[in-house]
Design a protein around this motif. Sequence first.
Motif, PDB file in Angstrom:
ATOM      1  N   THR A 149       0.833  -1.204   0.000  1.00  0.00           N
ATOM      2  CA  THR A 149       0.000   0.000   0.000  1.00  0.00           C
ATOM      3  C   THR A 149       0.868   1.255   0.000  1.00  0.00           C
ATOM      4  OG1 THR A 149      -1.809  -1.132   1.118  1.00  0.00           O
ATOM      5  CG2 THR A 149      -1.782   1.263   1.265  1.00  0.00           C
ATOM      6  N   ILE A 150       1.873   1.276   0.838  1.00  0.00           N
ATOM      7  CA  ILE A 150       2.774   2.430   0.888  1.00  0.00           C
ATOM      8  C   ILE A 150       3.423   2.661  -0.475  1.00  0.00           C
ATOM      9  CG2 ILE A 150       4.981   3.260   1.829  1.00  0.00           C
ATOM     10  CD1 ILE A 150       4.094   1.845   4.503  1.00  0.00           C
ATOM     11  N   MET A 151       3.897   1.592  -1.099  1.00  0.00           N
ATOM     12  CA  MET A 151       4.554   1.736  -2.405  1.00  0.00           C
ATOM     13  C   MET A 151       3.573   2.199  -3.477  1.00  0.00           C
ATOM     14  SD  MET A 151       7.709   1.310  -1.911  1.00  0.00           S
ATOM     15  CE  MET A 151       8.428   1.188  -3.533  1.00  0.00           C
ATOM     16  N   SER A 152       2.280   2.041  -3.245  1.00  0.00           N
ATOM     17  CA  SER A 152       1.258   2.426  -4.224  1.00  0.00           C
ATOM     18  C   SER A 152       0.839   3.885  -4.139  1.00  0.00           C
ATOM     19  CB  SER A 152       0.014   1.556  -4.044  1.00  0.00           C
ATOM     20  OG  SER A 152       0.329   0.209  -4.218  1.00  0.00           O
ATOM     21  N   TYR A 153       1.152   4.548  -3.035  1.00  0.00           N
ATOM     22  CA  TYR A 153       0.713   5.935  -2.893  1.00  0.00           C
ATOM     23  C   TYR A 153       1.394   6.824  -3.922  1.00  0.00           C
ATOM     24  CZ  TYR A 153      -2.069   5.414   1.310  1.00  0.00           C
ATOM     25  OH  TYR A 153      -3.047   5.066   2.193  1.00  0.00           O
ATOM     26  N   PRO A 154       0.604   7.438  -4.803  1.00  0.00           N
ATOM     27  CA  PRO A 154       1.188   8.232  -5.883  1.00  0.00           C
ATOM     28  C   PRO A 154       1.777   9.566  -5.429  1.00  0.00           C
ATOM     29  CG  PRO A 154      -1.204   8.351  -5.967  1.00  0.00           C
ATOM     30  CD  PRO A 154      -0.851   7.386  -4.878  1.00  0.00           C
ATOM     31  N   ASP A 155       1.336  10.074  -4.280  1.00  0.00           N
ATOM     32  CA  ASP A 155       1.804  11.393  -3.860  1.00  0.00           C
ATOM     33  C   ASP A 155       3.039  11.352  -2.957  1.00  0.00           C
ATOM     34  OD1 ASP A 155       0.172  10.182  -1.975  1.00  0.00           O
ATOM     35  OD2 ASP A 155      -0.540  12.080  -1.135  1.00  0.00           O
ATOM     36  N   LEU A 156       3.586  10.172  -2.696  1.00  0.00           N
ATOM     37  CA  LEU A 156       4.819  10.069  -1.910  1.00  0.00           C
ATOM     38  C   LEU A 156       6.006   9.856  -2.842  1.00  0.00           C
ATOM     39  CD1 LEU A 156       3.813   7.656   1.020  1.00  0.00           C
ATOM     40  CD2 LEU A 156       3.891  10.153   1.047  1.00  0.00           C
ATOM     41  N   VAL A 157       7.102  10.529  -2.558  1.00  0.00           N
ATOM     42  CA  VAL A 157       8.329  10.265  -3.312  1.00  0.00           C
ATOM     43  C   VAL A 157       8.973   9.006  -2.755  1.00  0.00           C
ATOM     44  CG1 VAL A 157       8.687  12.686  -3.938  1.00  0.00           C
ATOM     45  CG2 VAL A 157       9.754  11.775  -1.853  1.00  0.00           C
ATOM     46  N   LEU A 158       9.903   8.441  -3.502  1.00  0.00           N
ATOM     47  CA  LEU A 158      10.478   7.144  -3.152  1.00  0.00           C
ATOM     48  C   LEU A 158      11.071   7.111  -1.740  1.00  0.00           C
ATOM     49  CD1 LEU A 158      10.979   4.306  -4.211  1.00  0.00           C
ATOM     50  CD2 LEU A 158      13.210   5.091  -5.017  1.00  0.00           C
ATOM     51  N   THR A 159      11.833   8.121  -1.368  1.00  0.00           N
ATOM     52  CA  THR A 159      12.438   8.091  -0.027  1.00  0.00           C
ATOM     53  C   THR A 159      11.383   8.182   1.062  1.00  0.00           C
ATOM     54  OG1 THR A 159      12.943  10.446  -0.290  1.00  0.00           O
ATOM     55  CG2 THR A 159      14.752   8.897  -0.637  1.00  0.00           C
ATOM     56  N   GLU A 160      10.288   8.900   0.823  1.00  0.00           N
ATOM     57  CA  GLU A 160       9.188   8.935   1.801  1.00  0.00           C
ATOM     58  C   GLU A 160       8.553   7.557   1.942  1.00  0.00           C
ATOM     59  OE1 GLU A 160       6.690  12.967   1.985  1.00  0.00           O
ATOM     60  OE2 GLU A 160       6.872  12.147  -0.050  1.00  0.00           O
ATOM     61  N   LYS A 161       8.410   6.877   0.818  1.00  0.00           N
ATOM     62  CA  LYS A 161       7.832   5.533   0.851  1.00  0.00           C
ATOM     63  C   LYS A 161       8.708   4.609   1.688  1.00  0.00           C
ATOM     64  CE  LYS A 161       5.486   5.933  -3.592  1.00  0.00           C
ATOM     65  NZ  LYS A 161       5.311   5.432  -4.944  1.00  0.00           N
ATOM     66  N   PHE A 162      10.007   4.652   1.449  1.00  0.00           N
ATOM     67  CA  PHE A 162      10.897   3.778   2.212  1.00  0.00           C
ATOM     68  C   PHE A 162      10.960   4.180   3.679  1.00  0.00           C
ATOM     69  CE2 PHE A 162      12.366   2.112  -1.849  1.00  0.00           C
ATOM     70  CZ  PHE A 162      12.472   0.769  -1.524  1.00  0.00           C
ATOM     71  N   GLU A 163      10.927   5.445   3.967  1.00  0.00           N
ATOM     72  CA  GLU A 163      10.907   5.882   5.362  1.00  0.00           C
ATOM     73  C   GLU A 163       9.670   5.314   6.067  1.00  0.00           C
ATOM     74  OE1 GLU A 163      12.154   9.984   7.291  1.00  0.00           O
ATOM     75  OE2 GLU A 163      10.185  10.125   6.336  1.00  0.00           O
ATOM     76  N   ALA A 164       8.521   5.340   5.393  1.00  0.00           N
ATOM     77  CA  ALA A 164       7.289   4.779   5.961  1.00  0.00           C
ATOM     78  C   ALA A 164       7.392   3.256   6.105  1.00  0.00           C
ATOM     79  CB  ALA A 164       6.093   5.157   5.088  1.00  0.00           C
ATOM     80  N   ILE A 165       7.986   2.598   5.117  1.00  0.00           N
ATOM     81  CA  ILE A 165       8.173   1.148   5.175  1.00  0.00           C
ATOM     82  C   ILE A 165       9.054   0.767   6.356  1.00  0.00           C
ATOM     83  CG2 ILE A 165       9.407  -0.754   4.021  1.00  0.00           C
ATOM     84  CD1 ILE A 165       8.186   0.315   1.381  1.00  0.00           C
TER      85      ILE A 165
END
Length: 184
Positions: free
Chosen positions: A30-46
């Motif tokens: 789900t986190i990787m699917s969010y279109p409004d997050l940049v890659l580093t934000e996605k990984f930080e959330a992961i």
Amino acid sequence: MIKVKLENETFELRNEANEIDLHELNKLVTIMSYPDLVLTEKFEAIFKVLGMPENDMDADSMVELIKNFNVFKTKSNLIKSEIEFKGYRYVAFEGKEFKFKAKELIQLEKEIQKNKFKLANNQTPSNIVSYILAIIFKRDDLTNNEHYENVHLELKAKLFEENVKADFALPYINLISQNIFDLV
């Protein structure tokens, strides 16, 4: 596990598919699917989902951690044809090769589209990985009509989420992403 040095502490981060349960994998997808997050934000959330504490990691360390992060990779592409839970046998396919049925493809596409809509409208998406497995695996004592009922699929998705690790699901997800996600 990989070791991550944060400020003056060393922290272990789960990094292998067999260390992540399906509930967590659903969150990561789900986190990787969010279109409004940049890659580093996605990984930080992961990393936060996997238990890494809040920190002020420098950019070089973050890039290195992302490069070494493996959870979406699996050591095996072996697709298991069946699994058993609570005395019931669930079968994905019989014979040597897994093939989607048209009805499964339709349901998968609908669920993927529904999740895209939910993400675009800031709504919570379904646990897509669990739902995909629920569609693919059929309890061998039920009819096709019973298998495809929404209530049964939801219960089965929960059952998979509670009993399966990411390394079981990833070969299916990889197969689906190669063959279906490009269609929708």
